[in-house]
Write an enzyme that holds these catalytic residues in place. Structure first.
Site, PDB file in Angstrom:
ATOM      1  CB  SER A 197      -0.976  -0.118   1.237  1.00 24.25           C
ATOM      2  OG  SER A 197      -1.596   1.281   1.349  1.00 24.25           O
ATOM      3  CE1 TYR A 209      -3.744  -2.389   5.489  1.00 25.37           C
ATOM      4  CE2 TYR A 209      -3.840   0.244   4.863  1.00 25.37           C
ATOM      5  CZ  TYR A 209      -3.971  -1.238   4.353  1.00 25.37           C
ATOM      6  OH  TYR A 209      -4.241  -1.397   3.230  1.00 25.37           O
TER       7      TYR A 209
END
Length: 269
Positions: free
Chosen positions: A142, A155
């Site tokens: 990501s 995350y």
């Protein structure tokens, strides 16, 4: 059904979102498939549709990768399947909730899926790839892997691991005929947002990429042999300059004395 000359592509988290699109696209590219997710019914429906559309063989593996026994069973399966040519580590979970507002047990579950499962599945396929002198691994990271300030820090940390792990794999495996790629999506129209309690309608549509566009772009990057693919980054020279600066810093890391700015002053001694 024809036998795939490209071998089998394993796609985790394949029942929805980017994983489902990867599965469909790879079948059209000539891969047989092993699709992995928790939702057995959804996987069966996908398998039927993909086989009808492409005449590829599709094996369904219903598994919860947060369950250690189910993960171990999948690892054993991957180790013993010589047809596997590509692993797409897509399964993952995330949150946009701040660290202090998040449940720590849920964060550990996130780490187990985003980091531990991805690592173990990679370890399961790499020895076979080395023995065969070919293979490929696509890790879905990501943009928060390099910009952890944007969303939840756990995350972001888990995706930073995926990026760092992919770089290390490239260093160790490139000369063994194995290709690796880290894909860094930005905001993408998948169930990620709804699952986290933030409807897509609340995001600026100017920053949200359609999942099909993201996967198609990432596969172009894969075919180009890119190590890091950021489909939403329009000015690629910025990524190149960032990498050049990173390499320059690495070259200056190791010295046997502290930098001058860390020398204690006479008043501190």
């Amino acid at each position: 059904m024809s036998k795939s000359p490209k071998g089998t592509a394993v796609v985790t988290g394949a029942s929805t979102g980017m994983g489902a699109i990867y599965a469909a696209r790879l079948a059209r590219m000539g891969y047989d498939l092993m699709i992995v997710a928790r939702n057995h019914n959804r996987l069966n429906q996908m398998a039927s549709h993909i086989t009808a559309d492409t005449e590829r063989n599709v094996e369904v593996v219903a598994a919860d990768l947060n369950d250690s026994q189910q993960l171990a069973a999948l690892e054993e399966k991957l180790r013993n399947d010589a047809s596997i040519a590509l692993l797409v580590n897509n399964a993952g979970v995330g949150t946009h909730t701040s660290l202090v507002d998040s449940n720590v047990e849920q964060m550990i579950t996130m780490i187990n899926l985003n980091v531990t499962a991805l690592t173990r599945l990679t370890y399961a396929v790499v020895p076979g790839f080395i023995n065969r002198g070919k293979g490929a691994i696509i890790n879905i990271a990501s943009i928060v892997g390099i910009a952890p300030e944007i969303l939840n820090g756990v995350y972001g940390g888990s995706k930073a691991y995926v990026l760092a792990f992919t770089r290390s794999l490239q260093r160790e495996l490139a000369d063994k005929g194995i290709q690796v790629q880290a894909v860094l999506p930005s905001a993408t129209a998948t169930p990620f947002w709804e699952n986290g309690g933030l409807p897509l309608s609340q995001l600026d549509p100017g920053i949200v990429m359609q999942a099909e566009d993201m996967v198609d772009a990432a596969l172009v990057g894969f075919q180009l042999g890119e190590l890091i693919t950021i489909p939403s980054l329009h000015d690629d020279s910025r990524l190149q300059r960032w990498e050049q600066a990173r390499q320059a810093v690495i070259e200056d890391f190791s010295h046997n004395v502290p930098a001058a700015r860390y020398q204690p002053s006479s008043s501190q001694i």
